[in-house]
Design a protein around this motif. Sequence first.
Motif, PDB file in Angstrom:
ATOM      1  N   SER A   1       4.404   2.828   1.232  1.00 41.09           N
ATOM      2  CA  SER A   1       5.446   3.432   0.400  1.00 41.09           C
ATOM      3  C   SER A   1       4.999   3.531  -1.056  1.00 41.09           C
ATOM      4  CB  SER A   1       6.714   2.588   0.475  1.00 41.09           C
ATOM      5  OG  SER A   1       7.654   3.119  -0.447  1.00 41.09           O
ATOM      6  N   CYS A   2       5.431   4.606  -1.711  1.00 41.27           N
ATOM      7  CA  CYS A   2       5.144   4.771  -3.137  1.00 41.27           C
ATOM      8  C   CYS A   2       6.285   4.234  -3.987  1.00 41.27           C
ATOM      9  CB  CYS A   2       4.876   6.234  -3.453  1.00 41.27           C
ATOM     10  SG  CYS A   2       6.088   7.330  -2.712  1.00 41.27           S
ATOM     11  N   THR A   3       7.279   3.608  -3.364  1.00 40.04           N
ATOM     12  CA  THR A   3       8.373   2.979  -4.122  1.00 40.04           C
ATOM     13  C   THR A   3       8.433   1.484  -3.767  1.00 40.04           C
ATOM     14  OG1 THR A   3       9.911   3.659  -2.389  1.00 40.04           O
ATOM     15  CG2 THR A   3       9.774   5.073  -4.336  1.00 40.04           C
TER      16      THR A   3
ATOM     17  N   ILE B   1       0.838  -1.216   0.000  1.00 37.25           N
ATOM     18  CA  ILE B   1       0.000   0.000   0.000  1.00 37.25           C
ATOM     19  C   ILE B   1       0.869   1.261   0.000  1.00 37.25           C
ATOM     20  CG2 ILE B   1      -2.021  -1.077   1.041  1.00 37.25           C
ATOM     21  CD1 ILE B   1      -1.219   0.082   3.744  1.00 37.25           C
ATOM     22  N   ASN B   2       0.314   2.319  -0.567  1.00 36.49           N
ATOM     23  CA  ASN B   2       0.962   3.630  -0.684  1.00 36.49           C
ATOM     24  C   ASN B   2       1.095   4.308   0.695  1.00 36.49           C
ATOM     25  OD1 ASN B   2       1.881   4.452  -3.191  1.00 36.49           O
ATOM     26  ND2 ASN B   2       0.334   6.056  -3.421  1.00 36.49           N
ATOM     27  N   PRO B   3       1.789   5.435   0.756  1.00 41.90           N
ATOM     28  CA  PRO B   3       1.924   6.128   2.046  1.00 41.90           C
ATOM     29  C   PRO B   3       0.594   6.622   2.607  1.00 41.90           C
ATOM     30  CG  PRO B   3       3.463   7.010   0.436  1.00 41.90           C
ATOM     31  CD  PRO B   3       2.549   6.090  -0.303  1.00 41.90           C
ATOM     32  N   ALA B   4       0.581   6.742   3.924  1.00 41.35           N
ATOM     33  CA  ALA B   4      -0.538   7.390   4.609  1.00 41.35           C
ATOM     34  C   ALA B   4      -0.268   8.897   4.609  1.00 41.35           C
ATOM     35  CB  ALA B   4      -0.613   6.858   6.030  1.00 41.35           C
TER      36      ALA B   4
ATOM     37  N   ILE C   1       9.662  17.566  -8.647  1.00 44.84           N
ATOM     38  CA  ILE C   1       8.678  18.415  -9.340  1.00 44.84           C
ATOM     39  C   ILE C   1       7.256  17.939  -9.068  1.00 44.84           C
ATOM     40  CG2 ILE C   1       8.802  17.190 -11.557  1.00 44.84           C
ATOM     41  CD1 ILE C   1       8.838  20.335 -12.562  1.00 44.84           C
ATOM     42  N   LYS C   2       7.112  16.653  -8.711  1.00 45.88           N
ATOM     43  CA  LYS C   2       5.768  16.149  -8.378  1.00 45.88           C
ATOM     44  C   LYS C   2       5.249  16.832  -7.113  1.00 45.88           C
ATOM     45  CE  LYS C   2       3.049  11.959  -7.764  1.00 45.88           C
ATOM     46  NZ  LYS C   2       2.959  10.526  -7.961  1.00 45.88           N
ATOM     47  N   THR C   3       6.105  16.938  -6.091  1.00 50.20           N
ATOM     48  CA  THR C   3       5.691  17.651  -4.867  1.00 50.20           C
ATOM     49  C   THR C   3       5.321  19.083  -5.218  1.00 50.20           C
ATOM     50  OG1 THR C   3       7.225  16.356  -3.529  1.00 50.20           O
ATOM     51  CG2 THR C   3       6.446  18.382  -2.566  1.00 50.20           C
TER      52      THR C   3
HETATM   53 FE1  F3S Z   1       4.847   9.249  -3.096  1.00 50.87          FE
HETATM   54 FE2  F3S Z   1       3.315  11.133  -2.051  1.00 50.87          FE
HETATM   55 FE3  F3S Z   1       5.159  11.750  -3.872  1.00 50.87          FE
HETATM   56  S1  F3S Z   1       2.687   9.090  -2.616  1.00 50.87           S
HETATM   57  S2  F3S Z   1       5.213   9.949  -5.187  1.00 50.87           S
HETATM   58  S3  F3S Z   1       5.528  10.916  -1.803  1.00 50.87           S
HETATM   59  S4  F3S Z   1       3.075  12.549  -3.781  1.00 50.87           S
END
Ligand code: F3S
Length: 393
Positions: free
Chosen positions: A119-121, A80-83, A363-365
């Motif tokens: 985590s998103c990785t 699962i992705n981050p909280a 750049i995503k942030t």
């Molecule tokens: Fe991960 Fe949050 Fe960036 S889910 S990719 S740290 S926007």
Amino acid sequence: MLLQLTKDEEKILDGEKGEGLRKMMKLIVGLATISGAEKLIRIESAHISGISYQNIGDEGLSFLEWLVEEGVHVSVPTTINPAAIDLYQQGQDVDDEFYKKQERIVNAYIKLGAKPTLSCTPYFLDNVPSPGAHLAWAESSAVIYANTFLNAYTNKESGLSALAAAVIGKTGYYGLHIDENRKPKIAIKVVTVLSSSLDFGILGYRIGELVGDKIPVIIGSFPKTIPERKQFVAGLSASGTVGMVRFSNNLISSKDRIDVIEINDKEISDVRSRFASLDIDVVYLGCPHLSLAEVRELAMLLQKRKVKSGKSLLLYTSISAYKIANEEGLVRIIENSGARIFAGACPVFNPSKYKGIIGTDAIKTAHYLKATKSSQITISNTMLLIESVTEMK
Ligand code: F3S
């Protein structure tokens, strides 16, 4: 040809195995039908996004808890992705109710059988796909990473469709699961030298803006290091909808019959100037989450530095990387410098109220915080950001 289901799949769809499973199968079948799939295929793993209470709210929480009551369980390895926040640390400027609801969401996922990796990785430590594996992953940056650099096959799932696929263990055979749909439709010729992971993030961001949903082949530039790749896919996922890219050393010939767009120095500096340079108060690093190698590098750097008075340096990593970093004594080094390191949290989808101008190397942030918070954002290279909020001890 219409979607063909096996007898077992039909039984689930008819509700013979309970209402929870029926709802999950209905979603998978609905998506497969509108996408023209002929069959469902087995997946090796799932990765679910939409874990933050900030994102899914009370409705999402109730639905997850209803699935638990129905006895639903995932049938493949699921991460699962981050909280929104680090559930193991105090002092994150959220009220008790928010904390408790975020905790209930993560607990519901644990009861459903997902690993609380937060985590998103997932591709680093927690959920590494076999080459050629079919997956059902949400978190668009991880999807692009898996398709592009790990030779895996996954569509860009939503949090809900990834959950449904995790439960059923299958997804529709359409989109990026099919080789024919993974061919490039447009070429991007990069005629500038990129020298940092931020540059690759900006390149990805600009490509995302230019290509829409067409898979591009990129000529003249290739992200080699993990931070370069991570920022490239995150930039691409922030501005575009495409689920993968190709790279090639060969120039496109006229017989390839695809459009070629050039990206030069000016294109890169134009994007950079949208997030103009300012005096920074708080630095966010770790979007996508810092790898263990990056945490080690930052700890070595921060051993000799301390955060300046009135400034903040916030690092974000996965639960798995945090645990190892803690065992290695790196968390202590980082905290001794005055920086903070959070495990399993996302710098974007959290309600923290750090005041002032935000600096980030992602750049995503920058893209999301500019859209969702009233803060001013600066993008810069990691080292320059660290120097702006810390000084030598
Ligand atoms: Fe991960 Fe949050 Fe960036 S889910 S990719 S740290 S926007």
